[in-house]
Scaffold this motif. Structure first.
Motif, short mmCIF file in Angstrom:
data_model
loop_
_atom_site.label_atom_id
_atom_site.label_comp_id
_atom_site.label_asym_id
_atom_site.label_seq_id
_atom_site.Cartn_x
_atom_site.Cartn_y
_atom_site.Cartn_z
N TYR A 193 0.67 -0.99 0.04
CA TYR A 193 -0.50 0.08 0.15
C TYR A 193 0.89 1.22 -0.21
CZ TYR A 193 -3.36 -3.58 1.65
OH TYR A 193 -4.06 -4.75 1.83
N PRO A 194 0.43 2.18 -0.38
CA PRO A 194 1.74 3.37 -0.42
C PRO A 194 1.87 3.64 0.86
CG PRO A 194 -0.70 3.90 -1.93
CD PRO A 194 -0.35 2.08 -0.94
N SER A 196 3.60 7.46 3.36
CA SER A 196 3.75 8.65 3.57
C SER A 196 5.58 8.53 3.11
CB SER A 196 3.94 9.66 4.43
OG SER A 196 4.40 8.73 5.27
N LYS A 214 8.71 1.52 -6.91
CA LYS A 214 7.14 1.03 -6.34
C LYS A 214 6.53 0.30 -5.29
CE LYS A 214 2.16 0.29 -7.80
NZ LYS A 214 1.43 -0.09 -9.32
N GLY A 215 7.06 0.32 -4.40
CA GLY A 215 6.50 -0.77 -3.08
C GLY A 215 7.54 -0.60 -2.40
N ASP A 239 -0.95 5.73 3.27
CA ASP A 239 -2.04 6.28 2.68
C ASP A 239 -2.96 6.16 1.90
OD1 ASP A 239 -2.88 8.99 1.55
OD2 ASP A 239 -1.24 9.06 0.22
N SER A 242 -4.67 7.83 -1.29
CA SER A 242 -4.19 7.00 -2.43
C SER A 242 -4.84 5.64 -2.88
CB SER A 242 -3.05 7.18 -2.63
OG SER A 242 -2.08 8.21 -2.07
N SER A 246 -7.45 5.51 -6.28
CA SER A 246 -7.10 4.13 -6.76
C SER A 246 -8.09 3.24 -7.24
CB SER A 246 -6.04 3.85 -6.40
OG SER A 246 -5.10 4.64 -6.57
#
Length: 261
Positions: A193-194, A196, A214-215, A239, A242, A246
């Motif tokens: 998951y996104p 911060s 990414k990730g 986040d 986000s 998505s």
């Protein structure tokens, strides 16, 4: 099974329930010279994967005096953590401890005591006043020689208001404040998951971001002559906005309308 392995096994009886942990310290037992044992090198590898953390610690201690020293290694781990590996190096050979569940370890200890096998190395295991402490007798440490100690523990970080917090306590409360000649830290963060930006709490212990995709993030910290007077810690926020955005972007308008209807 030799006495060294039995001793490691029985120390699992006193795994702690602490709010915070504490970095390992090696305290001399057969000398009054407080600086007989000094930490020379320290390496910490932190692998954080979706709230699950594995922390590996490697510490090399040096004997500064001209006699063989016996030391007691003390290490505290966080409240929700468990020791997954422990080893001491003897003349280039890695001697690994045996991790067993508490009930089985207690049965072995009581059997050895009943048969009057010398329990000298296991005294700390029955010290109920120190149930928050993992301890191991380390010997021999040769004159002007070194001893390498490795410990690994795992834990699951809690999430409070979508924020997670990690701490590795470098500042000792069990012994005197120390200085490590060479300090190395690796931090790997993986998340489905996104999250911060990572908020490192100490400017002097803020690692460099080496790789990001990414990730995944990889940080590194190198220090020489580091005074262990503050802890390494960081926090981050998952986040949710986000994730929600998505999710909405993935679903087309026609699908959303049908669900509403």
């Amino acid at each position: 099974m030799n006495k060294l392995k039995i001793f490691f096994l029985l120390m699992m009886l006193i795994l702690p329930d602490l709010l915070n942990g504490e970095a390992g310290v090696l305290i001399p037992k057969n000398t009054t010279e407080s600086d007989a044992l000094q930490i020379q090198d320290m390496e910490i590898i932190i692998d954080l994967d979706n709230q699950y953390v594995k922390t590996q610690v490697i510490q090399i201690y040096r004997n500064n005096i001209n006699i063989e020293v016996e030391g007691e290694y003390q290490f505290m781990i966080p409240e929700n953590a468990a020791i997954s590996n422990f080893a001491i190096w003897e003349e280039g050979v890695r001697i690994e401890g045996v991790v067993m569940e508490k009930v089985k370890a207690r049965e072995i200890y009581e059997d050895l005591t009943w048969r009057k096998i010398d329990p000298g190395l296991m005294e700390s295991a029955t010290d109920l006043e120190n149930i928050n402490l993992f301890t191991v007798d380390v010997f021999p440490i040769p004159p002007f020689g070194t001893k390498r100690i490795e410990i690994e523990y795992t834990q699951c970080l809690e999430i409070n208001s979508m924020q997670s917090y990690y701490i590795f306590p470098l500042k000792p409360s069990l012994g005197r404040e120390e200085k490590v000649e060479s300090f190395h830290l690796e931090l790997y963060i993986s998340s489905d998951y996104p999250i911060s930006d990572v908020d490192f709490k100490s400017p002097d212990l803020t690692p460099v971001l080496l790789d990001e995709e990414k990730g995944f993030r990889h940080y590194q910290l190198e220090k020489n002559a580091l005074q262990l007077d503050e802890n390494f810690s960081f926090s981050y926020i998952i986040d949710i906005d986000s994730i929600y955005a998505s999710f909405l972007a993935f679903r087309d308008i026609e699908t959303i309308y049908k669900d509403i209807a």
